[in-house]
Write an enzyme that holds these catalytic residues in place. Structure first.
Site, PDB file in Angstrom:
ATOM      1  N   ARG A   1       0.822  -1.229   0.000  1.00  0.00           N
ATOM      2  CA  ARG A   1       0.000   0.000   0.000  1.00  0.00           C
ATOM      3  C   ARG A   1       0.847   1.267   0.000  1.00  0.00           C
ATOM      4  O   ARG A   1       0.437   2.304   0.541  1.00  0.00           O
ATOM      5  CB  ARG A   1      -0.942   0.033   1.205  1.00  0.00           C
ATOM      6  CG  ARG A   1      -2.018  -1.027   1.177  1.00  0.00           C
ATOM      7  CD  ARG A   1      -3.206  -0.637   2.019  1.00  0.00           C
ATOM      8  NE  ARG A   1      -4.146  -1.744   2.128  1.00  0.00           N
ATOM      9  CZ  ARG A   1      -4.125  -2.652   3.098  1.00  0.00           C
ATOM     10  NH1 ARG A   1      -3.238  -2.564   4.055  1.00  0.00           N
ATOM     11  NH2 ARG A   1      -5.000  -3.626   3.115  1.00  0.00           N
TER      12      ARG A   1
ATOM     13  N   LYS B   1       2.328  11.320 -10.988  1.00  0.00           N
ATOM     14  CA  LYS B   1       1.407  10.490 -11.759  1.00  0.00           C
ATOM     15  C   LYS B   1       2.115   9.203 -12.152  1.00  0.00           C
ATOM     16  O   LYS B   1       3.184   9.229 -12.757  1.00  0.00           O
ATOM     17  CB  LYS B   1       0.934  11.226 -13.002  1.00  0.00           C
ATOM     18  CG  LYS B   1      -0.201  12.187 -12.721  1.00  0.00           C
ATOM     19  CD  LYS B   1      -0.435  13.124 -13.869  1.00  0.00           C
ATOM     20  CE  LYS B   1      -1.507  12.649 -14.799  1.00  0.00           C
ATOM     21  NZ  LYS B   1      -1.857  13.700 -15.790  1.00  0.00           N
TER      22      LYS B   1
ATOM     23  N   GLU C   1       8.000  19.371 -24.498  1.00  0.00           N
ATOM     24  CA  GLU C   1       7.402  19.586 -23.172  1.00  0.00           C
ATOM     25  C   GLU C   1       8.048  20.784 -22.469  1.00  0.00           C
ATOM     26  O   GLU C   1       7.416  21.431 -21.633  1.00  0.00           O
ATOM     27  CB  GLU C   1       7.515  18.322 -22.304  1.00  0.00           C
ATOM     28  CG  GLU C   1       6.711  17.121 -22.825  1.00  0.00           C
ATOM     29  CD  GLU C   1       5.220  17.122 -22.417  1.00  0.00           C
ATOM     30  OE1 GLU C   1       4.780  18.041 -21.706  1.00  0.00           O
ATOM     31  OE2 GLU C   1       4.507  16.187 -22.848  1.00  0.00           O
TER      32      GLU C   1
ATOM     33  N   LYS D   1       6.620  22.871 -13.376  1.00  0.00           N
ATOM     34  CA  LYS D   1       5.701  21.778 -13.071  1.00  0.00           C
ATOM     35  C   LYS D   1       5.503  21.644 -11.569  1.00  0.00           C
ATOM     36  O   LYS D   1       4.378  21.422 -11.093  1.00  0.00           O
ATOM     37  CB  LYS D   1       6.203  20.458 -13.666  1.00  0.00           C
ATOM     38  CG  LYS D   1       5.201  19.340 -13.435  1.00  0.00           C
ATOM     39  CD  LYS D   1       5.241  18.237 -14.445  1.00  0.00           C
ATOM     40  CE  LYS D   1       4.124  17.235 -14.182  1.00  0.00           C
ATOM     41  NZ  LYS D   1       4.191  16.065 -15.067  1.00  0.00           N
TER      42      LYS D   1
ATOM     43  N   GLU E   1      -4.625  16.838  -9.900  1.00  0.00           N
ATOM     44  CA  GLU E   1      -5.179  17.125 -11.210  1.00  0.00           C
ATOM     45  C   GLU E   1      -6.601  17.643 -11.179  1.00  0.00           C
ATOM     46  O   GLU E   1      -7.527  17.012 -11.668  1.00  0.00           O
ATOM     47  CB  GLU E   1      -5.115  15.878 -12.080  1.00  0.00           C
ATOM     48  CG  GLU E   1      -5.293  16.175 -13.537  1.00  0.00           C
ATOM     49  CD  GLU E   1      -4.890  14.994 -14.381  1.00  0.00           C
ATOM     50  OE1 GLU E   1      -5.465  13.932 -14.208  1.00  0.00           O
ATOM     51  OE2 GLU E   1      -3.983  15.163 -15.196  1.00  0.00           O
TER      52      GLU E   1
ATOM     53  N   ARG F   1      -3.946  21.968 -12.316  1.00  0.00           N
ATOM     54  CA  ARG F   1      -3.060  21.051 -13.005  1.00  0.00           C
ATOM     55  C   ARG F   1      -3.473  20.826 -14.459  1.00  0.00           C
ATOM     56  O   ARG F   1      -2.659  20.418 -15.292  1.00  0.00           O
ATOM     57  CB  ARG F   1      -3.038  19.732 -12.248  1.00  0.00           C
ATOM     58  CG  ARG F   1      -2.007  18.762 -12.725  1.00  0.00           C
ATOM     59  CD  ARG F   1      -1.565  17.891 -11.581  1.00  0.00           C
ATOM     60  NE  ARG F   1      -0.718  16.802 -12.027  1.00  0.00           N
ATOM     61  CZ  ARG F   1       0.035  16.075 -11.210  1.00  0.00           C
ATOM     62  NH1 ARG F   1       0.038  16.341  -9.922  1.00  0.00           N
ATOM     63  NH2 ARG F   1       0.770  15.106 -11.650  1.00  0.00           N
TER      64      ARG F   1
ATOM     65  N   ASN G   1      -1.985  20.087 -19.472  1.00  0.00           N
ATOM     66  CA  ASN G   1      -2.451  19.293 -20.606  1.00  0.00           C
ATOM     67  C   ASN G   1      -2.503  20.092 -21.909  1.00  0.00           C
ATOM     68  O   ASN G   1      -3.036  19.610 -22.901  1.00  0.00           O
ATOM     69  CB  ASN G   1      -3.826  18.698 -20.311  1.00  0.00           C
ATOM     70  CG  ASN G   1      -3.739  17.644 -19.226  1.00  0.00           C
ATOM     71  OD1 ASN G   1      -2.796  16.853 -19.202  1.00  0.00           O
ATOM     72  ND2 ASN G   1      -4.695  17.653 -18.315  1.00  0.00           N
TER      73      ASN G   1
ATOM     74  N   HIS H   1      -2.340  18.353 -25.172  1.00  0.00           N
ATOM     75  CA  HIS H   1      -2.419  16.920 -24.911  1.00  0.00           C
ATOM     76  C   HIS H   1      -3.726  16.269 -25.362  1.00  0.00           C
ATOM     77  O   HIS H   1      -3.736  15.078 -25.653  1.00  0.00           O
ATOM     78  CB  HIS H   1      -2.168  16.632 -23.431  1.00  0.00           C
ATOM     79  CG  HIS H   1      -0.700  16.633 -23.087  1.00  0.00           C
ATOM     80  ND1 HIS H   1       0.101  17.747 -23.267  1.00  0.00           N
ATOM     81  CD2 HIS H   1       0.107  15.657 -22.609  1.00  0.00           C
ATOM     82  CE1 HIS H   1       1.333  17.447 -22.890  1.00  0.00           C
ATOM     83  NE2 HIS H   1       1.369  16.197 -22.486  1.00  0.00           N
TER      84      HIS H   1
ATOM     85  N   HIS I   1      -2.998  13.353 -27.652  1.00  0.00           N
ATOM     86  CA  HIS I   1      -3.407  11.978 -27.353  1.00  0.00           C
ATOM     87  C   HIS I   1      -4.266  11.407 -28.468  1.00  0.00           C
ATOM     88  O   HIS I   1      -4.150  10.231 -28.809  1.00  0.00           O
ATOM     89  CB  HIS I   1      -4.184  11.932 -26.030  1.00  0.00           C
ATOM     90  CG  HIS I   1      -3.320  12.089 -24.822  1.00  0.00           C
ATOM     91  ND1 HIS I   1      -3.795  12.585 -23.630  1.00  0.00           N
ATOM     92  CD2 HIS I   1      -2.006  11.821 -24.618  1.00  0.00           C
ATOM     93  CE1 HIS I   1      -2.807  12.609 -22.737  1.00  0.00           C
ATOM     94  NE2 HIS I   1      -1.706  12.158 -23.321  1.00  0.00           N
TER      95      HIS I   1
ATOM     96  N   HIS J   1       5.247  10.631 -28.296  1.00  0.00           N
ATOM     97  CA  HIS J   1       4.411  11.507 -27.475  1.00  0.00           C
ATOM     98  C   HIS J   1       4.750  12.998 -27.643  1.00  0.00           C
ATOM     99  O   HIS J   1       3.868  13.832 -27.864  1.00  0.00           O
ATOM    100  CB  HIS J   1       4.516  11.092 -26.005  1.00  0.00           C
ATOM    101  CG  HIS J   1       3.741  11.974 -25.072  1.00  0.00           C
ATOM    102  ND1 HIS J   1       2.356  11.991 -25.043  1.00  0.00           N
ATOM    103  CD2 HIS J   1       4.148  12.895 -24.161  1.00  0.00           C
ATOM    104  CE1 HIS J   1       1.948  12.869 -24.146  1.00  0.00           C
ATOM    105  NE2 HIS J   1       3.014  13.431 -23.589  1.00  0.00           N
TER     106      HIS J   1
END
Lengths: 383, 383
Positions: free
Chosen positions: B136, B158, B200, B241, B251, B255, B259, B262, B266, B281
């Site tokens: 955990r 993430k 990026e 960031k 997010e 946040r 994106n 993105h 994507h 990417h």
């Protein structure tokens, strides 16, 4: 005049209890009482407007309660799918986790949508973990159907599955958005299953609530019979666990007290290969708590009378308290020591135990000598 | 006199930059500079005394850098195992996740022990997710070896794997205890891979740092050549960031700005079936950012000159900016719209895009009409 069913619903709502788990922005309600399956749609829709859901349950529970829940969700306009898993501990696996996550993603649920767990600890742990990792965390509603799940596993945010290397070794801390504990469902439990859940109720008294323990001694029969004492015992247990979780969400020192009886208990469960015909979790905890109290007495920490009182209460509830009571052949100290060493509460090689100075006076001792535990177990195995 | 190697190490340490990600109790350092693989043992041992570790890497990176890392860890007394995975996106699967978690549990690592990810985004995402769910949640150290991972995926917590239903649909937010970005490792990247990471970096300027974008226009050649400008560009990106992550760990609206480019990006990656021969990417993000700026211009939000300036800078860095530049046959608006609808940033059916009012003036628009996007893509596909 209202029809009969409406009167029943009003009575149920009046008998309902509420515990708030205080986690700031992520605080949530635990509702406890009869009739909550039928009220689930309404209670969920009120808190999570517009939510869609995946209901996760097992074959046994589905046969008993799923239709009623589906009707209640539909009546509240909650679009939902259902995933029915095999009943039993082996379901807490990567294989079934993948299946639940895939069902959630196939339904195109989003982060604000919910996974609803209808079942005991296995379903709650697995579905909770799925909701923790699908889309990196969705909403989660617990609907525990066993006494054990209502007073323990559904509160606190621990979710997970088993690894071939041990139980609950893979998981996440993920708090539910709501817990609905329908106490009427407990009538379908076997006496053995009910008693096993009761062990965890007794635990809260033995940890740090001596007055609660006194009350349990007086109220045990009424709790087993059903009625308001049962819901009250569940409420007090949830309250006790919620208080600990609010202070220590991620299992540091404070939360460790909740493991009273669990290091011994887990070792016993492991020693019988998690064979529930021989020992279920609550029974392991009952024996484990008795061992923790007796070990504390041996170490000169706890009056023998308190250890005896704890054991007598567990026995009166129909629970085992001695290792030798576990059916299916004797266990050995070596087996149990292996289990203790593998327990995940081990920290950097030292043995950590929850010990006690008396009823309701448990504390964490993180430097217990393995040799002392071994000698104690040798004697207990002969008892 | 000190030997040559010691002088080199001193020079490296002097050239090092540090960014602090401020998350209260869970704050952590990002160290940026040459020579951090060799200094890893020391830097980790200083922050996590007594830690044991599992190093997760891929076959490509293992061949280049694993021996040096092992030597550095051993020199600092850090007992560790290594797990070497196949290189490439398909590794981000339940199958390899299970493998890494099992290796960690087999080594009997505890919660205070660490998983160390040595590699690009695939290794970092997978190993980070494994560290999030084993027991955990264990400690996690990121050692990103690509420019993309150094400025993006290794910062922010993430982690995750892919589902057959989409990329990164399964995962957790789990912050590292330390990030070590060794800038000397970037010399082993192909020019195409370096440029993809640079997209990026440009993103942070285009979102909300117009002065940083100005500086990038002046410094691009020096950054590509290596030297202090490269480390500085990485530092500023991590700083940008980290500032967003500190405000919004999980997010939400803040946040979301990260994106930029993105949603389109994507959709483009999905449309080519994540075939990295056609599109990686960072290239998708370069085209996506250009589309976001041009779409903003069409909507009357952004001066055409700013959209042109962003595109020109990306082109000068060797990045594609038009859909038609993607090799392997034309894409269709219908394909892209499907990808956009499936993007996990979709909330309750509305399309959310990051739009902009100019260089460094991006904002979240959560109510974009699908028809407007469709008409825009029809025109862009013909460009």
């Amino acid at each position: 005049m209202k029809p009969e069913a409406a009167h029943q619903a009003d009575d149920d709502a009046a008998a309902r209890r509420r515990v708030v788990v205080d986690l700031g922005m992520r605080s949530y309600d635990i509702l406890i009482g009869p009739g909550l399956v039928d009220a689930a749609g309404e209670e969920i829709a009120r808190r999570l407007p517009g939510v869609r859901a995946a209901v996760v349950t097992d074959e046994t529970v589905a046969g008993l309660h799923l239709d009623r829940l589906s009707i209640a969700l539909r009546a509240a306009g909650i679009d939902h799918s259902t995933v029915v898993l095999p009943a039993g501990e082996p379901t807490k696996s990567f294989e079934h986790l993948t299946r639940v996550v895939d069902a959630v993603l196939a339904q195109r649920l989003e982060r604000d949508d919910a996974v609803i767990a209808l079942g005991g600890g296995v379903v709650g742990d697995l579905a909770g973990f799925a909701s923790a990792i699908a889309r990196r965390g969705m909403r989660f509603v617990q609907m525990p159907t066993t006494l054990l799940a209502q007073v323990d596993s559904s509160v606190g945010g621990k979710t997970g599955i088993n690894s071939p290397r041990g139980k609950n070794l893979i998981g996440a801390f993920h708090q539910p958005a709501l817990v609905l504990a329908d106490t009427a469902l407990l009538d379908t439990l076997s006496p053995r299953e009910f008693a096993a859940g009761y062990a965890e109720i007794v635990k809260y008294g033995l940890i740090d609530r001596p007055e609660f323990f006194d009350w349990l001694e007086r109220s045990r029969e009424a709790i087993f019979a059903g009625g308001p004492e049962r819901a009250e015992a569940i409420r007090q247990s949830c309250e006790a666990k919620a208080a600990v979780v609010a202070v220590d969400e991620r299992e540091h020192a404070g939360r460790a007290l909740l493991n009273l009886g669990h290091t011994f208990g887990h070792a016993l469960e492991a020693a019988v290969g998690y064979d529930s015909r021989r020992l279920v979790h609550g029974e392991g905890v009952a024996i484990g708590m008795t061992l923790a109290y007796r070990f504390s007495t041996e170490l000169g920490l706890c009056p023998a009378a308190d250890a005896g009182r704890g054991e007598a209460h567990l026995r009166a509830a129909g629970l085992p308290t001695r290792i030798a009571e576990i059916p299916g052949g004797p266990l050995s100290t070596a087996q149990l020591m292996t289990g203790i060493a593998q327990d995940k509460k081990v920290k950097r090689g030292h043995l950590t135990f929850i010990l006690t100075r008396g009823i309701g006076q448990a504390f964490v001792e993180s430097d217990v000598a393995p040799a002392a535990v071994e000698a104690f177990l040798d004697r207990e195995l002969a008892r």
